[in-house]
Design a protein around this motif. Structure first.
Motif, short mmCIF file in Angstrom:
data_model
loop_
_atom_site.label_atom_id
_atom_site.label_comp_id
_atom_site.label_asym_id
_atom_site.label_seq_id
_atom_site.Cartn_x
_atom_site.Cartn_y
_atom_site.Cartn_z
N GLY A 352 25.69 27.56 132.82
CA GLY A 352 24.45 26.92 132.39
C GLY A 352 23.65 26.33 133.54
N GLU A 353 23.09 25.15 133.29
CA GLU A 353 22.15 24.54 134.25
C GLU A 353 22.86 23.66 135.28
OE1 GLU A 353 18.46 24.96 134.22
OE2 GLU A 353 19.57 26.67 133.39
N ARG A 354 24.15 23.53 135.18
CA ARG A 354 24.86 22.62 136.09
C ARG A 354 24.65 23.04 137.55
NH1 ARG A 354 30.98 20.79 137.43
NH2 ARG A 354 30.23 19.92 139.36
N LEU A 355 24.32 22.04 138.38
CA LEU A 355 24.13 22.29 139.81
C LEU A 355 25.45 22.01 140.54
CD1 LEU A 355 21.59 23.10 141.38
CD2 LEU A 355 21.22 20.67 141.89
N TRP A 356 25.97 23.02 141.22
CA TRP A 356 27.25 22.88 141.91
C TRP A 356 27.02 22.63 143.40
CZ3 TRP A 356 32.01 23.44 139.31
CH2 TRP A 356 31.92 23.86 137.98
#
Ligand code: IMP
Length: 429
Positions: A352-356
């Protein structure tokens, strides 16, 4: 300023040589603490352009003492050639060079063994510089190394060399390569050693005496944090510790003595050799960076891979090194680009939209992640003549402030060309 470390915050080739050369004017000692002749540092000064691999980049300042600490592995052929080249250019260097007798020696079988390793790995090869660096460090930690101090005793050296050839030759032969003969290696190594024998002396006393009276010392890192053997993109990394912390073990310097750490990064990203590089560009912009930045490896002559500045990586490596100043180099290479991007993190498939962040991901995830960018306007005019902050176009100032904010370290120096004077000292040491 006492003890200052200068380290690379990307995959090496950040133009650290220029920054070291600039700062060396204020230093009594410039000391290398890691790597070997896999490093390639370009120094441009009034005497000419020098490409050095082992010699600390401060050699061009006649007052500066040059130290090669025990954390460095030494190829004697390279060292002799560099000493001779520098002396031919009119700079005496032997009397001000200290090379630790604890340094491990890169022997002719190290590149040969490395070639076998690369051959065995096939398409997963590291694409090393071919200088035998992995094997010499492997010998060091497995008690198979030969140190400079061993060369002062011919009998001991002969004994060690026999053992190593007995170990290495069967491997070379098993992979269809010719075995190496004892005599030429023995003679050539000692002949090289003789030419620099006077410089082989432990620098520990010199360093501690200088620190005791607060003399200025510069610790020069080779390669960059993302090539570090622990924190880099393993196994696509180098064999040594490339971080400021490595200077403590690599030179015998207590950690609390390092008062400043200058982290050097290019205004974009480059990488030479294999391994993940999330912001790599395979388009015209990548070609422009390669061409304008003359991005060709100093040691190998290979074209460097080019991409956008990755602020997630540099924030991480600045933290890892405890950077107190950022030196941003080759800003002028961006001069012609109408739009610029800065990487701020990564997205993974199916998450999804999670920024790693880099430090959360393994090598495989780094290969398949998608970088997330912010976009900025380019300045499309030359910055090469800029010598003060006010000389820079507003878009360049905005780009630099954005980089500074994302990395979280104050900008100390901005470099706009290879010469010493092509530098904007924003917050110098
Ligand atoms: P090695 O250090 O020769 O074993 O190479 C391992 C990896 O580090 C390869 O990807 C090299 O291209 C890279 N590397 C080693 N030294 C440097 C350097 O000074 N600049 C840039 N890349 C380097």
């Amino acid at each position: 300023m006492a003890v200052t470390a200068v380290v690379g915050l990307q995959w090496g080739d950040e133009a650290k040589g220029k920054v070291v050369d600039l700062l060396a004017a204020q230093m009594e000692i410039v000391a290398r603490f890691n790597g070997g002749d896999n490093a390639g540092h370009t120094v441009v000064n009034p005497l000419g352009t020098f490409k050095v691999r082992l010699m600390p980049s401060g050699f061009a300042h006649p007052h500066a003492r040059c130290v090669i600490g025990p954390g460095v592995v030494v190829n004697l052929g390279t060292l002799v050639a560099e000493v001779e080249t520098i002396e031919k250019a009119g700079l005496e260097v032997r009397s001000r060079l200290w090379v630790s007798p604890r340094c491990h020696v890169v022997m002719p079988y190290h590149p040969a063994v490395e070639a076998v390793f690369e051959q065995a790995r096939g398409s997963a090869r590291t694409a090393t510089t071919g200088r035998g660096i992995g094997p010499v460090f492997a010998d060091k930690v497995s008690y198979n190394g030969i140190r400079l101090s061993d060369l002062t005793d011919e009998r001991l050296f002969a004994q060690r060399l026999h053992v190593q050839l007995a170990l290495k030759n069967p491997l070379l032969e098993a992979f269809g390569r010719p075995p190496l003969a004892f005599d030429p290696i023995f003679k050539e190594t000692l002949a090289h050693f003789d030419k620099v024998r006077s410089c082989v002396r432990e620098p520990f006393g010199l360093l501690h005496e200088t620190m005791a009276r607060d003399g200025a010392i510069l610790l020069e890192g080779a390669q960059g944090a993302l090539l570090d053997n622990i924190w880099g993109t393993y196994p696509y990394c180098t064999a040594s510790v490339t971080l400021a912390g490595g200077a403590c073990a690599g030179l015998g310097i207590p950690p609390q003595r390092i008062s400043q750490v200058v982290g050097v990064a290019k205004a974009y990203t480059t990488r030479v050799g294999a391994g993940p590089m999330p912001t790599e560009l395979h388009d015209e912009v990548g070609e422009t960076l390669q061409r304008e930045g003359q991005e060709v490896g100093t040691v190998t002559g290979r074209p460097r891979r080019c991409g956008w500045f990755d602020a997630d990586l540099v924030r991480f490596t600045a933290q890892l090194n405890g950077a107190t100043r950022l030196a941003l180099t080759k800003l002028d290479v961006l001069d012609t680009l109408p739009r610029l991007k800065i990487g701020i993190g990564y997205r993974l498939p199916q998450s999804g939209e999670r920024l790693w962040h880099y430090w959360e991901l393994d090598g495989h995830q780094l290969e398949c992640c998608e970088p997330v960018y912010i976009e900025m306007e380019g300045w499309q005019c030359s910055t090469r003549q800029a010598r003060r902050w006010e000389d820079l176009p507003p878009q360049a100032q905005a780009y630099l402030r954005q980089v500074e904010a994302l990395v979280g370290v104050p900008l100390g120096y901005i470099s706009v060309g290879p010469q010493r004077e092509a530098t904007i000292p924003l917050h110098p040491l």
